[in-house]
Design an enzyme around this catalytic site. Structure first.
Site, short mmCIF file in Angstrom:
data_model
loop_
_atom_site.label_atom_id
_atom_site.label_comp_id
_atom_site.label_asym_id
_atom_site.label_seq_id
_atom_site.Cartn_x
_atom_site.Cartn_y
_atom_site.Cartn_z
CG ASP A 1 5.55 3.30 1.51
OD1 ASP A 1 4.62 2.78 2.13
OD2 ASP A 1 5.65 4.54 1.34
CG PHE B 1 -5.29 0.89 -2.03
CD1 PHE B 1 -5.00 -0.02 -1.03
CD2 PHE B 1 -5.12 2.25 -1.77
CE1 PHE B 1 -4.58 0.41 0.23
CE2 PHE B 1 -4.71 2.68 -0.52
CZ PHE B 1 -4.44 1.77 0.49
NE ARG C 1 1.73 -0.04 8.54
CZ ARG C 1 1.65 1.11 7.86
NH1 ARG C 1 2.36 1.26 6.75
NH2 ARG C 1 0.87 2.09 8.27
O1 LIG Z 1 2.25 10.65 -2.42
P1 LIG Z 1 1.17 10.70 -1.36
O2 LIG Z 1 -0.23 10.81 -1.93
O3 LIG Z 1 1.47 11.70 -0.30
O4 LIG Z 1 1.09 9.26 -0.66
C1 LIG Z 1 2.21 8.57 -0.32
C2 LIG Z 1 2.33 8.45 1.19
O5 LIG Z 1 1.14 7.79 1.76
C3 LIG Z 1 1.53 6.63 2.47
O6 LIG Z 1 1.82 6.93 3.80
P2 LIG Z 1 0.66 7.17 4.89
O7 LIG Z 1 0.52 8.65 5.06
O8 LIG Z 1 -0.53 6.35 4.48
O9 LIG Z 1 1.29 6.62 6.23
P3 LIG Z 1 2.07 5.22 6.45
O10 LIG Z 1 3.41 5.36 5.71
O11 LIG Z 1 2.23 5.14 7.93
O12 LIG Z 1 1.23 4.14 5.86
C4 LIG Z 1 2.83 6.22 1.85
O13 LIG Z 1 3.64 5.49 2.76
C5 LIG Z 1 3.49 7.54 1.51
O14 LIG Z 1 4.18 8.06 2.63
O1 LIG Z 2 -1.59 2.06 -3.13
C1 LIG Z 2 -1.36 2.48 -1.88
N1 LIG Z 2 -1.31 1.58 -0.88
C2 LIG Z 2 -1.08 1.97 0.40
N2 LIG Z 2 -0.89 3.25 0.75
C3 LIG Z 2 -0.92 4.18 -0.23
C4 LIG Z 2 -0.78 5.56 -0.21
N3 LIG Z 2 -0.89 6.03 -1.44
N4 LIG Z 2 -1.14 4.98 -2.30
C5 LIG Z 2 -1.15 3.85 -1.56
MG LIG Z 3 3.99 6.61 4.29
#
Ligand SMILES: O=P(O)(O)OC[C@H]1O[C@H](OP(=O)(O)OP(=O)(O)O)[C@H](O)[C@@H]1O
Ligand SMILES: Oc1ncnc2cn[nH]c12
Ligand SMILES: [Mg+2]
Length: 185
Positions: A99, A151, A164
């Site tokens: 995502d 964010f 979500r």
């Molecule tokens: O580039 P980064 O700084 O690693 O951040 C990106 C990751 O963080 C979020 O996932 P999270 O670990 O919050 O879990 P989720 O997908 O279950 O929300 C997002 O979905 C990415 O996987």
């Molecule tokens: O902007 C954002 N919103 C939700 N999750 C993540 C992780 N990294 N950045 C984020």
């Molecule tokens: Mg993630």
């Protein structure tokens, strides 16, 4: 608009249009091949569901879950596998679907890990890219939208597990997360 939200960053309609474009591009690039699409739980699930239905090539699906690295701001953030793939990817064409790429730590770890398993090819697709926050460089092959350092939630993205299900990508009000930190302290 949801009371916790500052503003809409990307509307449902803009997302849908971009997802169709990405689907057409990926379908062209993998014409004649079968693609294993690997969704990264939980955030990528909604994007992946829409994206794969825009592909007109044979597709199989699998999922992984990785830990969010610790709160340490070090670029060596540790990422652990909480749920691994169900199938062997040796010799397959694999597309990781995410995502968002923020610091890049999650994808950097995943790419390294999956490459050790001998796929025929490995590419990365992300709906959102926050380049200003990168801690490690990671090559993204299909990029939906480049966004500012805000964010965002919605369309799979969460804050504290919430939001979500929202249909747009929205910027969360600061008091929503600053309030939570105060409560936690
Ligand atoms: O580039 P980064 O700084 O690693 O951040 C990106 C990751 O963080 C979020 O996932 P999270 O670990 O919050 O879990 P989720 O997908 O279950 O929300 C997002 O979905 C990415 O996987
Ligand atoms: O902007 C954002 N919103 C939700 N999750 C993540 C992780 N990294 N950045 C984020
Ligand atoms: Mg993630």
């Amino acid at each position: 608009m949801h009371e916790d939200m500052e503003k809409v960053l990307i509307t449902e309609e803009e997302i849908a249009r971009r997802v169709r474009e990405l689907g057409a591009e990926i379908s062209r690039d993998y014409a004649g091949k079968e693609l294993l699409v690997v969704g990264i739980l939980k955030g990528a699930v909604i994007f992946m569901a829409d994206l794969v239905r825009c592909l007109n090539i044979p597709v199989r699906l699998d999922f992984m879950a990785v830990s969010s690295y610790g709160t340490s701001s070090e670029s060596s953030g540790v990422v652990r596998i909480l749920k691994d793939l169900e199938q062997n990817i040796e010799g397959l064409d694999v597309l990781i679907v995410e995502d968002i790429v923020d610091t890049g730590l999650t994808l950097n770890y995943l790419r390294e890990n999956l490459l050790t398993r001998g796929p025929a090819s490995l590419k990365i697709c992300t709906l959102l890219d926050k380049p200003s926050r990168r801690k490690v460089n990671v090559q993204v092959d299909y990029n939906g939208f480049v966004i500012p350092d805000e964010f965002v939630v919605g369309y799979g993205l969460d804050y504290d597990g919430r939001y979500r299900h929202l249909r747009d990508i929205l910027i969360l009000k600061r008091e929503v997360y600053s309030g939570k930190e105060q409560r936690e302290n």
